[in-house]
Scaffold this motif. Structure first.
Motif, PDB file in Angstrom:
ATOM      1  N   ASN A  70     107.654  83.144 109.784  1.00 23.65           N
ATOM      2  CA  ASN A  70     107.440  84.509 109.271  1.00 23.65           C
ATOM      3  C   ASN A  70     108.640  85.063 108.509  1.00 23.65           C
ATOM      4  OD1 ASN A  70     104.918  84.497 110.550  1.00 23.65           O
ATOM      5  ND2 ASN A  70     105.723  85.482 112.392  1.00 23.65           N
ATOM      6  N   SER A  78     107.225  86.847 105.580  1.00 21.97           N
ATOM      7  CA  SER A  78     106.133  87.785 105.879  1.00 21.97           C
ATOM      8  C   SER A  78     106.757  89.045 106.472  1.00 21.97           C
ATOM      9  CB  SER A  78     105.136  87.154 106.858  1.00 21.97           C
ATOM     10  OG  SER A  78     104.579  85.972 106.317  1.00 21.97           O
ATOM     11  N   LYS A  98     105.663  90.965 109.684  1.00 23.18           N
ATOM     12  CA  LYS A  98     105.519  90.226 110.933  1.00 23.18           C
ATOM     13  C   LYS A  98     106.888  89.998 111.583  1.00 23.18           C
ATOM     14  CE  LYS A  98     101.331  87.710 109.492  1.00 23.18           C
ATOM     15  NZ  LYS A  98     100.730  86.367 109.289  1.00 23.18           N
TER      16      LYS A  98
END
Length: 660
Positions: free
Chosen positions: A516, A519, A522
């Motif tokens: 992650n 991301s 996240k």
């Protein structure tokens, strides 16, 4: 917390004032023989006396200037106080005028071998000026012949064109990082100029007198009396900076002056400078750098349309546009609350805070998402004074996207910052929201964001003395942002992992996985298979073990006996460690750690530990630190300090694994 005291400059109840500089060169044997300052025995230096005078004068070139004269005498106890012998003066410059320092004198006094007072004079040629940037320089000098126990004394004059400093008369800092026995400031202000004086900080004046100087100001046929005001403080403690605070200028005892209005002595025109917010609104809306940019809401529409094509949900549109501009721009490290041209910045892929976040506001509005500008003052720039609206107190701009019944504060200057989260530097009390179609208003910058970290260790002590297992770290919220920043400093994640292993010689990372990382919404998850060579001999009857062998708190960030200013962490935090430990069959935990449960007042947070043993030579140890508030008052400081003392003691304690 706002710590402003407004001192009204008035002729109505003028008292007779008698201020004058103290004599230069008068050093007593008591001052030279002083071994320590009784009111602060830890001080490495102390200001014995300090005097400053600022006045608006007609200079020899027939221009109005602010003349500031400074005189100080400082006792230096040891070499850790030698920095006080170096003086740096910030100079403001513009295309036409600049500040100038003149008439620098200085002397170092010290005891001779026969006990007599000796002195070394400062060479006025040994002054240096360095250019910091286009608008600022630094003037510097250092006094000579420094020895432990010496007394230094120096004076200088700073002459400033009033065009540079009209709106802010010369300030005076009563408090600094060393204590002061006495500090006095005299302000002489002609009746053509009306200022509001604000005393910031927690200390009180010990002297505040005023008088009228008749006929003190005259130029080109215009004349006026002057207000002669004296401010003084005695026994001023040193201001000690500590972790988790906003700008020291918020709390240092300092006198500042803001222009209310002035009468132009050449034309007689009265100019009112104190604004209401409606005046600030109009000023910004009509300025090229602010309203002149925001009104072009379709400026980036053609470039942004493909970014959110096919998306019908406004939140998804906003996130797409935000992510696009984060990657499009490279921040040039300049801050600001406006833009010299969004189009030009966009085409160059680089820009200031103003360029990037005004692009974001324009792009979101162009996509049909109601978005306003928020001006704020960053943590290092200081708190805003609500009493006197002024554009120049803001130094940063962010976007406020209004989607449904929620608002999202956005800063697109950092490609690692998640949507709806702000950098710590922006979390400073309140911001002012501006738009082109309604009055401005305040908004709280104490956002719901927090930093959370969880470390889970599943380890086994083997018969050969090595510990093997897995360590999984979860970084959530702002902690995830900080983790991404730390990892991105390396060229690859492998280099980051190698750096971790290099810090712990007994730790071998057999395998690693980081997920992650890109991301942003996240958690960052780090999973390591490890081998720790912790015991050389397993034959010993007992083994000591500390669960915090990788990361242990050893120093309390809060050390002051008393803290007069709040602890401002910016956001709450939650930090958890859980250890699942498997021991060889022949070992047991001889002295299991006692459970700890400590809570802060007012639901401010808590510190918890727990130990649970199983029958299969396995135990679980948990350690939780919760800080539920962004800001803790000075009254809560002792409890927070004691909480950290308990954390340090707990993390210092070792378990003992003993053979059955």
């Amino acid at each position: 917390m706002r710590t402003f005291l407004i001192l009204v400059l008035s002729f109505c109840f003028a008292q007779l004032a008698a201020a004058q500089d103290f004599p230069y060169g008068q050093i007593s044997t008591d001052e030279l023989n002083m071994k320590k300052y009784a009111k602060d025995t830890s001080a490495h230096a102390v200001v014995l006396r300090e005097y400053g005078k600022a006045q608006i004068v007609v200079a020899n070139d027939d221009n109005l200037k602010i003349m500031f004269e400074y005189h100080v005498k400082i006792k230096i106890f040891d070499n850790k106080g030698f920095d006080e012998a170096t003086k740096m003066v910030s100079l403001q410059n513009n295309d036409e005028n600049s500040d100038e320092v003149e008439k620098v004198t200085g002397t170092t006094y010290f005891a001779g071998s026969d006990g007599s007072i000796q002195k070394a004079e400062f060479d006025p040629k040994k002054v240096y000026t360095s250019r910091d940037d286009k608008y600022q320089s630094t003037f510097k000098f250092t006094l000579p012949a420094l020895v432990d126990g010496c007394v230094i004394e120096y004076t200088y004059r700073l002459v400033s064109p009033i065009g540079i400093h009209l709106y802010e008369f010369h300030p005076w800092a009563f408090q600094s990082d060393i204590p002061k026995v006495y500090s006095e400031f005299e302000a002489v202000i002609p009746g053509h100029f009306n200022y509001n004086a604000s005393l910031r900080g927690f200390l009180k004046l010990t002297k505040n007198t005023s008088s009228v100087l008749t006929g003190c100001f005259s130029t080109h046929g215009a004349a006026s009396d002057c207000s002669d005001i004296i401010y003084a403080m005695s026994d001023i403690p040193a201001f000690i900076e500590e972790d988790d605070m906003t700008s020291p200028k918020n709390y240092l005892s300092e006198l500042s002056f803001d222009l209310v209005e002035f009468t132009n002595p050449y034309t007689g025109t009265v100019v009112k400078e104190t604004k209401e917010w409606k005046d600030i609104d109009y000023l910004l809306k009509s300025s090229f750098a602010f309203g002149g940019q925001l009104k072009h809401k379709d400026l980036l529409k053609d470039r942004i349309l493909p970014v959110y094509a096919g998306k019908t949900d406004d939140l998804e549109k906003a996130k797409a546009i935000y992510a696009y501009l984060q990657k499009w721009y490279k921040w040039n490290e300049y801050i600001g609350n406006g833009s010299d041209g969004v189009k030009k910045a966009f085409e160059s892929h680089t820009g200031s805070v103003g360029d990037i976040n005004m692009s974001l506001i324009i792009a979101l509005n162009g996509a049909g998402i109601n978005t306003e500008a928020v001006l704020l003052s960053t943590r290092d720039n200081g708190l805003l004074n609500d009493l006197y609206p002024a554009v120049n107190k803001f130094n940063y701009i962010i976007a406020k996207a209004n989607i449904g019944d929620k608002s999202y504060l956005l800063d697109a200057t950092d490609p690692l910052m998640p949507f709806g989260m702000l950098p710590l530097k922006c979390l400073n009390d309140r911001g002012r929201v501006f738009s082109l179609d309604k009055p401005s208003y305040w908004i709280d910058l104490n956002l719901p964001q927090k930093e959370t970290s969880t470390s889970m260790m599943d380890l086994t002590l083997q018969d050969d003395g090595k510990i093997k297992g897995t360590i999984t770290n979860y970084s959530i919220g702002y902690e995830a942002y900080k983790k991404r920043v730390a990892i991105k400093k390396f060229n690859t994640t492998d280099e980051y992992v190698e750096d971790i292993a290099g810090k712990f010689p007994k730790l071998k990372i057999l395998k690693s996985e980081i997920t992650n990382l890109d991301s942003l919404d996240k958690p960052v998850v780090e999973k390591y298979e490890v081998e720790i060579n912790i015991y050389n001999k397993m034959g010993a009857g007992s083994l000591t073990f500390n669960p915090f062998f990788l990361d242990r708190m050893t120093t309390n960030p809060y050390k002051l006996t008393e803290r007069s200013y709040p602890v401002d962490r910016g956001m709450p935090g939650d930090y958890r460690t859980t250890l699942l430990m498997h021991l060889p069959a022949q070992y047991v935990v001889d002295n299991p750690p006692k459970a700890v449960g400590i809570a802060l007042p007012n639901n401010g947070g808590r510190f918890l530990t727990d130990f649970q043993a199983s029958d299969d030579n396995t135990f679980t140890f948990s350690h939780i630190i919760q800080l539920n508030k962004s800001i803790y008052s000075s009254q809560e400081y002792p409890y927070l300090k004691e909480l950290y003392n308990n954390i340090i003691q707990s993390e210092k304690a070792e378990m003992v694994f003993k053979k059955k």
